[in-house]
Motif scaffolding. Structure first.
Motif, PDB file in Angstrom:
ATOM      1  N   LEU A  78       5.577   1.352 -11.537  1.00 25.93           N
ATOM      2  CA  LEU A  78       4.311   1.392 -10.818  1.00 25.93           C
ATOM      3  C   LEU A  78       4.097   0.017 -10.220  1.00 25.93           C
ATOM      4  CD1 LEU A  78       1.557   2.693 -10.090  1.00 25.93           C
ATOM      5  CD2 LEU A  78       0.722   1.766 -12.245  1.00 25.93           C
ATOM      6  N   MET A  79       3.930  -0.023  -8.913  1.00 26.67           N
ATOM      7  CA  MET A  79       3.708  -1.299  -8.244  1.00 26.67           C
ATOM      8  C   MET A  79       2.283  -1.318  -7.712  1.00 26.67           C
ATOM      9  SD  MET A  79       5.561  -2.984  -4.917  1.00 26.67           S
ATOM     10  CE  MET A  79       7.161  -3.081  -5.670  1.00 26.67           C
ATOM     11  N   ASN A  80       1.606  -2.387  -7.985  1.00 23.27           N
ATOM     12  CA  ASN A  80       0.265  -2.580  -7.451  1.00 23.27           C
ATOM     13  C   ASN A  80       0.324  -3.698  -6.423  1.00 23.27           C
ATOM     14  OD1 ASN A  80      -1.102  -0.705  -9.161  1.00 23.27           O
ATOM     15  ND2 ASN A  80      -0.917  -2.182 -10.812  1.00 23.27           N
ATOM     16  N   ILE A  81      -0.258  -3.446  -5.271  1.00 19.43           N
ATOM     17  CA  ILE A  81      -0.340  -4.472  -4.239  1.00 19.43           C
ATOM     18  C   ILE A  81      -1.734  -5.052  -4.300  1.00 19.43           C
ATOM     19  CG2 ILE A  81      -0.253  -4.934  -1.767  1.00 19.43           C
ATOM     20  CD1 ILE A  81       1.674  -2.539  -1.548  1.00 19.43           C
ATOM     21  N   GLU A  82      -1.793  -6.345  -4.486  1.00 17.78           N
ATOM     22  CA  GLU A  82      -3.076  -7.024  -4.564  1.00 17.78           C
ATOM     23  C   GLU A  82      -3.283  -7.795  -3.270  1.00 17.78           C
ATOM     24  OE1 GLU A  82      -5.204 -10.424  -7.264  1.00 17.78           O
ATOM     25  OE2 GLU A  82      -3.715  -9.133  -8.199  1.00 17.78           O
ATOM     26  N   ILE A  83      -4.241  -7.381  -2.491  1.00 20.01           N
ATOM     27  CA  ILE A  83      -4.529  -8.037  -1.215  1.00 20.01           C
ATOM     28  C   ILE A  83      -5.597  -9.086  -1.447  1.00 20.01           C
ATOM     29  CG2 ILE A  83      -5.393  -7.706   1.126  1.00 20.01           C
ATOM     30  CD1 ILE A  83      -4.216  -4.865   1.001  1.00 20.01           C
TER      31      ILE A  83
END
Length: 170
Positions: free
Chosen positions: A105-110
């Motif tokens: 699971l990859m989370n992209i944090e902007i």
């Protein structure tokens, strides 16, 4: 009062710590090819992390006869010049738990604002082309004694022609 059990006599081993020590020792004595060595430190760190997360995983890593070298060999078995990170993770886990799987699971944090219209309109920088290597000269034959070639009938000698070299400019 003979049925009283002393809790100190039945302490549960600290498998995460024991597994971490085992992994560190196996990394120091690592045996493997260049592909296996390329992932050995990463595999050791990953194994240690998995052991910290799961005492059950740590117990299996500690108790198994399989070593870090064996694990890396199994992970890299059948790979070519490329292996994905997720395949390495899966291989590490399956080396100790053959029926296990790894989900990713990859989370992209902007953080911050989106790029401006001007930044988005810029063309990407392209790398400069690498110069082609110069053509190699044919290797000279080794000075080893060979059988003399059978005598050939003399052919008409052609007049000497200049040597030609072709260059490609790019």
């Amino acid at each position: 009062m003979e049925n009283i059990v002393n809790i100190q006599d039945h302490q549960v081993p600290n498998y995460p710590a024991l597994a971490a020590e085992k992994i560190a020792a196996e990394l120091k004595s690592f045996i493997g090819g260049s592909k296996e060595k390329a992932i050995s430190k990463f595999a050791a760190e990953t194994l240690a992390h998995f052991c910290e997360e799961s005492p059950q995983f740590a117990q299996v890593v500690y108790k198994t006869r399989r070593t870090l070298s064996d694990c890396c060999a199994e992970v890299m078995k059948g790979t070519g010049n490329y292996v994905s990170d997720i395949d390495v993770y899966r291989g590490i886990v399956r080396a100790y738990f053959p029926n296990a799987d790894v989900k990713f699971l990859m989370n992209i944090e902007i953080n911050g604002a989106a790029p401006s219209e001007e930044e988005m309109a810029k063309p990407p920088e392209k790398p400069k082309p690498k110069p082609k290597p110069a053509p190699k000269k044919p290797a000279e034959k080794a000075a080893t004694p060979a059988k003399p070639a059978p005598a050939k009938p003399e052919a008409k000698k052609k007049p000497a022609q200049p040597e030609m070299i072709q260059l490609t400019l790019f």
